[in-house]
Design a protein around this motif. Structure first.
Motif, PDB file in Angstrom:
ATOM      1  N   ASN A   3      -6.546  59.229 -98.698  1.00 40.93           N
ATOM      2  CA  ASN A   3      -5.166  59.489 -98.301  1.00 40.93           C
ATOM      3  C   ASN A   3      -4.627  60.665 -99.126  1.00 40.93           C
ATOM      4  OD1 ASN A   3      -2.313  59.470 -98.183  1.00 40.93           O
ATOM      5  ND2 ASN A   3      -2.323  57.303 -97.668  1.00 40.93           N
ATOM      6  N   PRO A   4      -4.206  61.776 -98.492  1.00 42.14           N
ATOM      7  CA  PRO A   4      -3.698  62.936 -99.240  1.00 42.14           C
ATOM      8  C   PRO A   4      -2.515  62.619-100.154  1.00 42.14           C
ATOM      9  CG  PRO A   4      -4.158  63.567 -96.991  1.00 42.14           C
ATOM     10  CD  PRO A   4      -4.299  62.067 -97.055  1.00 42.14           C
ATOM     11  N   LYS A   5      -1.645  61.695 -99.765  1.00 44.02           N
ATOM     12  CA  LYS A   5      -0.504  61.338-100.616  1.00 44.02           C
ATOM     13  C   LYS A   5      -0.976  60.658-101.900  1.00 44.02           C
ATOM     14  CE  LYS A   5       2.960  60.992 -96.999  1.00 44.02           C
ATOM     15  NZ  LYS A   5       3.941  60.141 -96.336  1.00 44.02           N
ATOM     16  N   VAL A   6      -1.957  59.776-101.773  1.00 46.14           N
ATOM     17  CA  VAL A   6      -2.513  59.096-102.948  1.00 46.14           C
ATOM     18  C   VAL A   6      -3.250  60.103-103.826  1.00 46.14           C
ATOM     19  CG1 VAL A   6      -4.173  57.360-103.721  1.00 46.14           C
ATOM     20  CG2 VAL A   6      -2.672  56.881-101.778  1.00 46.14           C
ATOM     21  N   MET A   7      -4.000  61.009-103.207  1.00 46.29           N
ATOM     22  CA  MET A   7      -4.710  62.034-103.969  1.00 46.29           C
ATOM     23  C   MET A   7      -3.729  62.921-104.719  1.00 46.29           C
ATOM     24  SD  MET A   7      -7.358  65.020-102.759  1.00 46.29           S
ATOM     25  CE  MET A   7      -8.606  63.948-102.115  1.00 46.29           C
ATOM     26  N   ASN A   8      -2.643  63.299-104.081  1.00 46.97           N
ATOM     27  CA  ASN A   8      -1.622  64.141-104.712  1.00 46.97           C
ATOM     28  C   ASN A   8      -1.051  63.439-105.942  1.00 46.97           C
ATOM     29  OD1 ASN A   8       0.332  66.022-105.316  1.00 46.97           O
ATOM     30  ND2 ASN A   8       1.289  65.980-103.330  1.00 46.97           N
ATOM     31  N   LYS A   9      -0.700  62.184-105.806  1.00 47.38           N
ATOM     32  CA  LYS A   9      -0.131  61.417-106.920  1.00 47.38           C
ATOM     33  C   LYS A   9      -1.140  61.301-108.061  1.00 47.38           C
ATOM     34  CE  LYS A   9       2.165  57.077-107.990  1.00 47.38           C
ATOM     35  NZ  LYS A   9       2.626  55.800-107.493  1.00 47.38           N
ATOM     36  N   THR A  10      -2.397  61.053-107.740  1.00 44.19           N
ATOM     37  CA  THR A  10      -3.437  60.932-108.755  1.00 44.19           C
ATOM     38  C   THR A  10      -3.664  62.256-109.476  1.00 44.19           C
ATOM     39  OG1 THR A  10      -4.519  59.195-107.480  1.00 44.19           O
ATOM     40  CG2 THR A  10      -5.841  60.291-109.161  1.00 44.19           C
ATOM     41  N   TRP A  15      -4.002  65.878-113.864  1.00 48.21           N
ATOM     42  CA  TRP A  15      -4.101  67.307-114.116  1.00 48.21           C
ATOM     43  C   TRP A  15      -2.928  67.853-114.935  1.00 48.21           C
ATOM     44  CZ3 TRP A  15      -5.940  69.861-108.888  1.00 48.21           C
ATOM     45  CH2 TRP A  15      -7.295  69.587-108.704  1.00 48.21           C
ATOM     46  N   CYS A  16      -1.853  67.103-115.107  1.00 45.39           N
ATOM     47  CA  CYS A  16      -0.673  67.567-115.864  1.00 45.39           C
ATOM     48  C   CYS A  16      -0.170  68.914-115.329  1.00 45.39           C
ATOM     49  CB  CYS A  16      -0.995  67.670-117.349  1.00 45.39           C
ATOM     50  SG  CYS A  16      -1.526  66.135-118.077  1.00 45.39           S
ATOM     51  N   LEU A  17       0.149  68.955-114.063  1.00 48.01           N
ATOM     52  CA  LEU A  17       0.596  70.173-113.408  1.00 48.01           C
ATOM     53  C   LEU A  17       2.077  70.430-113.653  1.00 48.01           C
ATOM     54  CD1 LEU A  17      -1.197  69.608-109.999  1.00 48.01           C
ATOM     55  CD2 LEU A  17      -1.966  71.048-111.879  1.00 48.01           C
ATOM     56  N   ILE A  18       2.451  71.696-113.629  1.00 51.45           N
ATOM     57  CA  ILE A  18       3.850  72.076-113.799  1.00 51.45           C
ATOM     58  C   ILE A  18       4.653  71.740-112.552  1.00 51.45           C
ATOM     59  CG2 ILE A  18       5.425  74.047-114.060  1.00 51.45           C
ATOM     60  CD1 ILE A  18       3.230  75.373-115.753  1.00 51.45           C
ATOM     61  N   GLU A  19       4.150  72.118-111.378  1.00 53.42           N
ATOM     62  CA  GLU A  19       4.912  71.967-110.139  1.00 53.42           C
ATOM     63  C   GLU A  19       4.273  71.089-109.080  1.00 53.42           C
ATOM     64  OE1 GLU A  19       7.424  74.549-108.568  1.00 53.42           O
ATOM     65  OE2 GLU A  19       7.934  75.519-110.428  1.00 53.42           O
ATOM     66  N   GLY A  20       3.004  70.773-109.204  1.00 46.73           N
ATOM     67  CA  GLY A  20       2.365  69.928-108.207  1.00 46.73           C
ATOM     68  C   GLY A  20       1.524  70.714-107.221  1.00 46.73           C
ATOM     69  N   LEU A  41      -2.798  76.858-110.903  1.00 52.76           N
ATOM     70  CA  LEU A  41      -3.997  77.353-110.226  1.00 52.76           C
ATOM     71  C   LEU A  41      -4.937  78.013-111.224  1.00 52.76           C
ATOM     72  CD1 LEU A  41      -5.746  78.073-107.785  1.00 52.76           C
ATOM     73  CD2 LEU A  41      -4.303  80.088-107.468  1.00 52.76           C
ATOM     74  N   LYS A  42      -4.393  78.876-112.063  1.00 51.21           N
ATOM     75  CA  LYS A  42      -5.213  79.579-113.055  1.00 51.21           C
ATOM     76  C   LYS A  42      -5.887  78.581-114.000  1.00 51.21           C
ATOM     77  CE  LYS A  42      -5.006  83.192-116.530  1.00 51.21           C
ATOM     78  NZ  LYS A  42      -4.168  84.151-117.237  1.00 51.21           N
ATOM     79  N   LYS A  43      -5.153  77.574-114.441  1.00 49.07           N
ATOM     80  CA  LYS A  43      -5.681  76.560-115.349  1.00 49.07           C
ATOM     81  C   LYS A  43      -6.847  75.802-114.707  1.00 49.07           C
ATOM     82  CE  LYS A  43      -3.069  72.985-116.320  1.00 49.07           C
ATOM     83  NZ  LYS A  43      -2.064  72.076-116.878  1.00 49.07           N
ATOM     84  N   LYS A  44      -6.724  75.471-113.445  1.00 45.98           N
ATOM     85  CA  LYS A  44      -7.781  74.723-112.748  1.00 45.98           C
ATOM     86  C   LYS A  44      -8.977  75.623-112.452  1.00 45.98           C
ATOM     87  CE  LYS A  44      -6.188  71.450-113.658  1.00 45.98           C
ATOM     88  NZ  LYS A  44      -6.868  70.712-114.673  1.00 45.98           N
TER      89      LYS A  44
END
Length: 51
Positions: A3-10, A15-20, A41-44
Motif C-alpha cells: 500500500n503506497p500510503k503505508v509505504m510513505n508513512k514507513t 528515512w528522517c525526511l525534511i518534507e516527505g 533526494l540528494k541524501k538518499k
C-alpha cells in the motif's frame, strides 16, 4: 503489492525526511518515489551509492 500510503508513512519514519515523498505504484513490485525536498533526494542518492 504494498500500500503506497503505508509505504510513505514507513519511509517518513525511517528515512528522517525534511518534507516527505509521493509514492505511486507502477506495478506489483515497481514504485515511483518523488521527493518533495532536494536535500532528501540528494541524501538518499548518496546513501544508495555507498556499498
Amino acid at each position: 503489492m504494498v500500500n503506497p500510503k503505508v509505504m510513505n508513512k514507513t519511509l517518513l519514519s525511517k528515512w528522517c525526511l525534511i518534507e516527505g515523498v509521493y509514492i505511486k505504484a507502477l506495478n506489483d513490485n515497481l514504485y515511483l518515489i518523488q521527493f518533495y525536498h532536494k536535500f532528501d533526494l540528494k541524501k538518499k542518492l548518496v546513501g544508495a551509492m555507498i556499498i
